[in-house]
Design a protein around this motif. Structure first.
Motif, short mmCIF file in Angstrom:
data_model
loop_
_atom_site.label_atom_id
_atom_site.label_comp_id
_atom_site.label_asym_id
_atom_site.label_seq_id
_atom_site.Cartn_x
_atom_site.Cartn_y
_atom_site.Cartn_z
N ARG A 16 0.81 -1.21 0.00
CA ARG A 16 0.00 0.00 0.00
C ARG A 16 0.85 1.26 0.00
N ALA A 45 -2.12 4.42 -0.12
CA ALA A 45 -1.49 5.04 1.05
C ALA A 45 -2.37 6.13 1.66
N SER A 46 -3.57 6.29 1.12
CA SER A 46 -4.50 7.31 1.60
C SER A 46 -3.92 8.71 1.47
N ILE A 47 -3.18 8.94 0.38
CA ILE A 47 -2.69 10.29 0.13
C ILE A 47 -3.44 10.81 -1.10
N ALA A 48 -4.07 11.97 -0.95
CA ALA A 48 -4.88 12.52 -2.04
C ALA A 48 -3.99 13.07 -3.14
N CYS A 137 8.22 1.17 11.78
CA CYS A 137 6.78 0.95 11.53
C CYS A 137 6.39 -0.47 11.93
N ARG A 316 0.58 -1.51 6.66
CA ARG A 316 -0.58 -1.28 7.53
C ARG A 316 -0.68 0.17 7.96
N MET A 317 0.36 0.95 7.77
CA MET A 317 0.32 2.37 8.13
C MET A 317 0.97 3.16 6.99
N ALA A 318 0.37 2.98 5.80
CA ALA A 318 1.05 3.38 4.57
C ALA A 318 1.29 4.89 4.46
N ALA A 319 0.49 5.72 5.12
CA ALA A 319 0.73 7.16 5.02
C ALA A 319 2.09 7.49 5.62
N HIS A 320 2.32 7.06 6.84
CA HIS A 320 3.59 7.38 7.49
C HIS A 320 4.76 6.54 6.99
N GLU A 323 5.87 8.10 3.88
CA GLU A 323 6.58 9.37 4.15
C GLU A 323 8.03 9.09 4.53
N MET A 324 8.22 8.10 5.39
CA MET A 324 9.58 7.78 5.85
C MET A 324 10.42 7.20 4.71
N LYS A 327 11.31 9.90 2.14
CA LYS A 327 12.38 10.79 2.60
C LYS A 327 13.74 10.08 2.55
N ASN A 328 13.76 8.79 2.87
CA ASN A 328 14.99 8.02 2.74
C ASN A 328 15.47 8.04 1.29
N CYS B 150 -5.41 3.02 11.39
CA CYS B 150 -4.87 4.33 11.03
C CYS B 150 -3.63 4.15 10.16
N THR B 151 -3.52 4.96 9.12
CA THR B 151 -2.35 4.85 8.23
C THR B 151 -1.15 5.61 8.77
N LYS B 152 -1.30 6.15 9.98
CA LYS B 152 -0.23 6.93 10.59
C LYS B 152 0.15 6.39 11.96
N PHE B 153 1.35 6.76 12.40
CA PHE B 153 1.74 6.55 13.79
C PHE B 153 0.83 7.38 14.69
N TYR B 159 13.12 10.21 13.61
CA TYR B 159 14.03 9.22 13.07
C TYR B 159 15.10 9.95 12.26
N THR B 276 -8.60 12.24 3.76
CA THR B 276 -8.39 10.97 3.08
C THR B 276 -7.69 10.00 4.03
#
Lengths: 373, 373
Positions: A16, A45-48, A137, A316-320, A323-324, A327-328, B150-153, B159, B276
């Protein structure tokens, strides 16, 4: 002409994440880079899509594959690899130890691939380390899974009719995932014990408010991972660990060795002696499991315990996690971009060490050795 | 002959709790009471039969129903009620507002029933209050469900490549469940806002480290519950709440009025304006839901959000919810036991107020009124 970076939509079932998030898109644009993103890439990832400013959305995959540099989370399918143009740079989580055929295909097609899993584990590269960021995560998610299946409260609770004792959580393996699991379980109020074969983790474990389980076995390894244990050491470890396993309400195992099958640390006998209703979350399920009886992708009852073998935890937490990851990737790729063009410095140990294939050959010695290439 | 207390195995699908736990069994035994427990009753709660000292295990239900006093979590089936002997005392969660037929059947069969939901909400009775103890479990579980989807922490995370912002959690309704949800989400590190129509909850909400959402609507009610709002008040509430709903990553709603349909607080329009990937956990799903689009027992995607409508939340942590329920029952029943025999003091307002049926009649005025008996 400006450098173009393409971003693939992931195709693997259950994946995801997306390799580019809006904030990172903005940073790439500031470097003068064009961005082509496959439509739908960010949906799971639930990102619009509206949150991405100034990127080009491609309806098909062809326009993305025509970019100079392609970003992804997982290895592309052989079909997609066949469509990549020679000389293109692919930066992704490429699971380099998983397939000799794929490594050969990358080389044959003259694709320059950087497998982020191969990143040298030196301090300067930490901000590029997808294994660490995604492990954070995974460790967090393991605790959520354990708490959800646990028949008890994690925290101590005082109510009108008395006090409920906190749950006992045992975490095995104190790498990034394990430490995140310890921190999360502690934050939720559980009593936490933790164990790692590397004795230097004792201090880290205790600094998070958990108790270190001392088995007397030490296996300090290289690159931040533990070495494999001898049979004698395994026996001693099992004996001392057994007691802690028998007393916990939730067990989380996080012991993995990159490119190798996960070590089995919890035997069938240890599972059989667990408390009625105990929960086991085996983070190493995908690479064979740390626990006897783990089935990847399933939750199975084994004797008194429920053993959960989750797969692709970061999704399972695809938004964050995206993001990580994104950025990597940015931190790895951006030093290669000079005046809006690609300029790879092959003398940089981080870049050279992460390279899987380049100029028609598999370059990474570790991968060649393990895959027999 | 000593008083015999029987404990039924629950039969309702999804019910995993048991009305007697080992610690409480010991306390009843100390009062000189005989205990007959239906075999298998504790299995689903992950409590081993071996942990119960000195109770008699009955293979069938008949021996349990022959006891002088019967304990259960949920109302027995009509078939079982038909098998209870006249004059027996039944103490359980009887869902008294749910069925006029069942209340009539209890009366006809001359069963003395105490519906624990009817317990007067006075301080002396707090240690007997199953609604509170089970609501604490429900509130905790709602946060676990929200965090899992939740898709976030939930916590802030620093980090190597930067800082991940904590998730925003909005809790609606600050009764026992809501306060437990706030405490749990805060403990996990989320930024928490909370709202209740009773302005006196502001201080409690803030004492848990959450921010109170002030809508300007007050609906202080009786018995610790809120009164129903007028249409005008509902409009004003919706307008002010809308903003908080649109900004949160996870929304937990806990507004229930005993014996009535749950108030709809979150409209379809408010759901449509959520972020979203936002998660909604509607604790009132079983009584109609606080959120437009909630389906009891399911997780449904509605526009940008995922709405989860969990049922029987306490059963998700049956070891501890059973422990709490069982202690509540003990605190209610034990004052009725004098010298190993049953001696019900009908002048006690707690006992009289909890009685649903006795001596051939439905006794509870509130239930009679609502069910038209």
């Amino acid at each position: 002409m400006a450098l173009t970076i393409g971003v693939l939509a992931e195709r693997v079932t259950g994946e995801r994440r997306v390799a580019l998030v809006p904030e990172v898109a903005k940073r790439f644009r500031a470097l003068g880079v064009e961005l082509v993103v496959q439509r739908g890439a960010a949906d799971a990832a639930s990102i619009a899509e509206g949150d991405f400013a100034d990127v080009r959305w491609a309806d098909g995959v062809d326009e993305v594959l025509a970019a100079d540099l392609v970003l992804a989370i997982q290895p592309p399918s052989d079909e997609l690899i066949g469509k990549l143009k020679p000389g293109v740079v692919l930066v992704a989580g490429l699971q380099p130890y998983q397939s000799a055929d794929r490594a050969r295909l990358f080389a044959e097609r003259k694709i320059t691939t950087f497998a982020m899993e191969l990143l040298p584990r030196i301090s300067r590269a930490q901000s590029m380390d997808i294994l660490s960021s995604q492990a954070a995560c995974s460790g967090y998610q393991c605790v959520l899974i354990a708490a959800s299946h646990c028949t008890k409260f994690f925290p101590m609770l005082t109510y009108a009719a008395g006090t409920i004792r906190p749950a006992k959580v045992l975490v095995i393996g104190a790498g990034v995932a394990g430490l995140q699991a310890i921190a999360t379980a502690r934050r939720m109020g559980a009593m936490v014990e933790a164990y790692d074969v590397r004795p230097e983790t004792k201090e880290q474990i205790e600094s998070l408010g958990a108790k270190f389980v001392d088995t007397g076995v030490s296996a300090a390894g290289t690159g931040g991972y533990a070495r494999e244990l001898t049979d004698d050491e395994k026996r001693q470890q099992a004996e001392r660990l057994g007691k802690a396993v028998a007393q916990c309400d939730a067990l989380i195992t996080t012991a993995a060795i990159p490119g190798k099958k996960a070590p089995q640390i919890i035997s069938a006998d240890m599972v059989a002696k667990m408390k009625t209703g105990a929960v086991v979350v085996d983070m190493a399920a995908e690479s064979g499991g740390n626990v006897a009886g783990t089935v990847a992708g399933e939750a199975v009852r084994v004797g008194p315990a429920l053993i959960v073998g989750p797969t692709n935890l970061p999704s399972r937490m695809a938004a964050h996690s995206s993001e990580m990851f994104s950025k990597n990737l940015y931190n790895f790729v951006s030093p290669m971009i000079k005046d809006g063009s690609l300029a790879i410095d092959w003398t940089d140990e981080v870049i050279a060490g992460t390279c899987l294939t380049h100029d028609g050959a598999v370059r990474h010695e570790g991968v060649k050795k393990i895959l027999g290439l």
